[in-house]
Design a protein around this motif. Sequence first.
Motif, PDB file in Angstrom:
ATOM      1  N   THR A  65      51.030  53.656  -5.525  1.00  0.00           N
ATOM      2  CA  THR A  65      50.044  53.218  -6.630  1.00  0.00           C
ATOM      3  C   THR A  65      49.692  54.912  -7.290  1.00  0.00           C
ATOM      4  OG1 THR A  65      49.544  51.359  -5.630  1.00  0.00           O
ATOM      5  CG2 THR A  65      48.174  51.892  -7.552  1.00  0.00           C
ATOM      6  N   ARG A  74      40.705  53.259  -7.292  1.00  0.00           N
ATOM      7  CA  ARG A  74      40.667  52.309  -6.239  1.00  0.00           C
ATOM      8  C   ARG A  74      39.478  52.299  -5.377  1.00  0.00           C
ATOM      9  NH1 ARG A  74      46.029  51.861  -2.385  1.00  0.00           N
ATOM     10  NH2 ARG A  74      46.723  50.387  -3.934  1.00  0.00           N
ATOM     11  N   HIS A  82      44.428  43.637  -7.750  1.00  0.00           N
ATOM     12  CA  HIS A  82      45.310  44.667  -8.090  1.00  0.00           C
ATOM     13  C   HIS A  82      46.470  44.314  -8.951  1.00  0.00           C
ATOM     14  CE1 HIS A  82      47.702  48.326  -7.086  1.00  0.00           C
ATOM     15  NE2 HIS A  82      47.918  47.982  -5.790  1.00  0.00           N
ATOM     16  N   GLN A  91      49.931  45.881  -9.605  1.00  0.00           N
ATOM     17  CA  GLN A  91      50.983  45.457  -8.508  1.00  0.00           C
ATOM     18  C   GLN A  91      51.478  44.063  -8.878  1.00  0.00           C
ATOM     19  OE1 GLN A  91      52.043  47.000  -5.667  1.00  0.00           O
ATOM     20  NE2 GLN A  91      53.560  45.616  -5.641  1.00  0.00           N
ATOM     21  N   ARG A 132      44.565  41.676  -2.029  1.00  0.00           N
ATOM     22  CA  ARG A 132      44.300  41.640  -3.477  1.00  0.00           C
ATOM     23  C   ARG A 132      45.517  41.433  -4.208  1.00  0.00           C
ATOM     24  NH1 ARG A 132      42.231  47.821  -2.368  1.00  0.00           N
ATOM     25  NH2 ARG A 132      44.045  48.852  -1.995  1.00  0.00           N
ATOM     26  N   ARG A 135      51.584  42.745   3.404  1.00  0.00           N
ATOM     27  CA  ARG A 135      51.227  43.433   4.525  1.00  0.00           C
ATOM     28  C   ARG A 135      50.057  42.913   5.371  1.00  0.00           C
ATOM     29  NH1 ARG A 135      47.610  47.842   5.765  1.00  0.00           N
ATOM     30  NH2 ARG A 135      47.005  47.696   3.702  1.00  0.00           N
ATOM     31  N   GLN A 192      46.625  43.381   6.800  1.00  0.00           N
ATOM     32  CA  GLN A 192      45.705  44.417   6.311  1.00  0.00           C
ATOM     33  C   GLN A 192      45.173  44.836   7.693  1.00  0.00           C
ATOM     34  OE1 GLN A 192      44.774  45.175   2.571  1.00  0.00           O
ATOM     35  NE2 GLN A 192      46.955  44.558   2.410  1.00  0.00           N
ATOM     36  N   PRO A 239      54.811  44.730  -1.117  1.00  0.00           N
ATOM     37  CA  PRO A 239      54.240  45.857  -1.921  1.00  0.00           C
ATOM     38  C   PRO A 239      54.275  46.942  -1.290  1.00  0.00           C
ATOM     39  CG  PRO A 239      52.513  44.369  -0.962  1.00  0.00           C
ATOM     40  CD  PRO A 239      53.780  43.697  -0.795  1.00  0.00           C
ATOM     41  N   GLY A 240      54.227  47.233  -0.138  1.00  0.00           N
ATOM     42  CA  GLY A 240      54.376  48.342   0.662  1.00  0.00           C
ATOM     43  C   GLY A 240      52.859  48.853   0.908  1.00  0.00           C
TER      44      GLY A 240
HETATM   45  C1  NCD Z   1      48.758  47.392  -1.769  1.00  0.00           C
HETATM   46  C2  NCD Z   1      47.464  47.445  -1.842  1.00  0.00           C
HETATM   47  O1  NCD Z   1      46.935  48.765  -1.623  1.00  0.00           O
HETATM   48  O2  NCD Z   1      46.742  46.769  -2.206  1.00  0.00           O
HETATM   49  N1  NCD Z   1      49.692  48.462  -1.653  1.00  0.00           N
HETATM   50  C3  NCD Z   1      50.053  48.956  -2.793  1.00  0.00           C
HETATM   51  O3  NCD Z   1      49.480  49.031  -3.770  1.00  0.00           O
HETATM   52  N2  NCD Z   1      51.310  49.088  -2.949  1.00  0.00           N
HETATM   53  C4  NCD Z   1      49.148  46.331  -0.336  1.00  0.00           C
HETATM   54  C5  NCD Z   1      48.688  47.019   0.875  1.00  0.00           C
HETATM   55  O4  NCD Z   1      48.052  47.886   1.092  1.00  0.00           O
HETATM   56  O5  NCD Z   1      49.262  46.056   1.829  1.00  0.00           O
END
Ligand code: NCD
Length: 308
Positions: free
Chosen positions: A60, A109, A137, A140, A170, A224, A226, A264-265
């Motif tokens: 991001t 963020r 988010h 995303q 999110r 993911r 978390q 989303p990674g």
């Molecule tokens: C996401 C986030 O930070 O919410 N990642 C991202 O922005 N690519 C998803 C995550 O952290 O699992």
Amino acid sequence: MGELSGRSVTALENFSSEEIRLILDTAKEMKEIIKRDIKKVPTLRGKAIVNLFFEPSTRTRTSFELAGKYLSADVVSINSSTSSVVKGESLRDTLYTIESMGVDAIVMRHKAEGAADFASKIVKPVIINAGDGAHAHPSQALLDMFTIEQAKGKLQGLKVAIVGDILHSRVARSDIVGMKKMGIEINIAGPKTLLPRYLNVEGVKVFERIEDAIEGADVINVLRIQLERQKAGLFPSTREYARIFGINDERLKLAKEDVLILHPGPQNKGLEISTAVTYGEHSAIKEQVQNGVAVRMAILALTLIGKK
Ligand code: NCD
């Protein structure tokens, strides 16, 4: 471009389907720029953007930074761990400090839900929410929809399964809001302990068995787990999670033959997703990253051009 001029992007609840459409269509034009040998247009020349990240980020933050640079804005990225935040400076004072330097946009963020909304109420620059706790988010979700539309040629009427740690995500929250507005059918699945107690969005179907959620899906968005946001007792063992909820080749057979896989990674490989699926023929995970730059270029251009 004028319609979104000066607007902060804190959550997709504040955007109509027409406005989301405008962002997605603009992202299409921006994607052409990224593919060029010389990736620079003068659209945001003379504008200044600060990336203010209080939580870790690779995709991001880098994509917002490159998006601003490809559009010729001046971009500065601040990492909270090397800023005066470690000396105890408050969020309010940090925002006032950045505002005083004549910045046009702050991409932010923060671990607190509502932080971006708070910022948009106390300072003048456009605020772009790059993730506030488990709340939203929006960029995303926009890049997820853009990636789906690029692959499938449409959004309306598609069936998207969002699976995994819904409670802390999110991404899931913004996906649900945005995708509903664009006419997508949404299935949700995850362990009962990781489903929000009051996920009461009309038309969103909630499943405890992942198989039921992904059956016949056009897209599976794998979230993911978390691990940093878990509280005691919410999460089964990793082995158990992978066995019951992990997305692997076997489970993919339940979805449509041309199912698209999003994530989303960053990924916990072998936990929520198998290595074979990540790198397999259905995966659009790399495209998501490239599309992230295009979508963020669109967001910055639409909100900053014409802004007073
Ligand atoms: C996401 C986030 O930070 O919410 N990642 C991202 O922005 N690519 C998803 C995550 O952290 O699992």
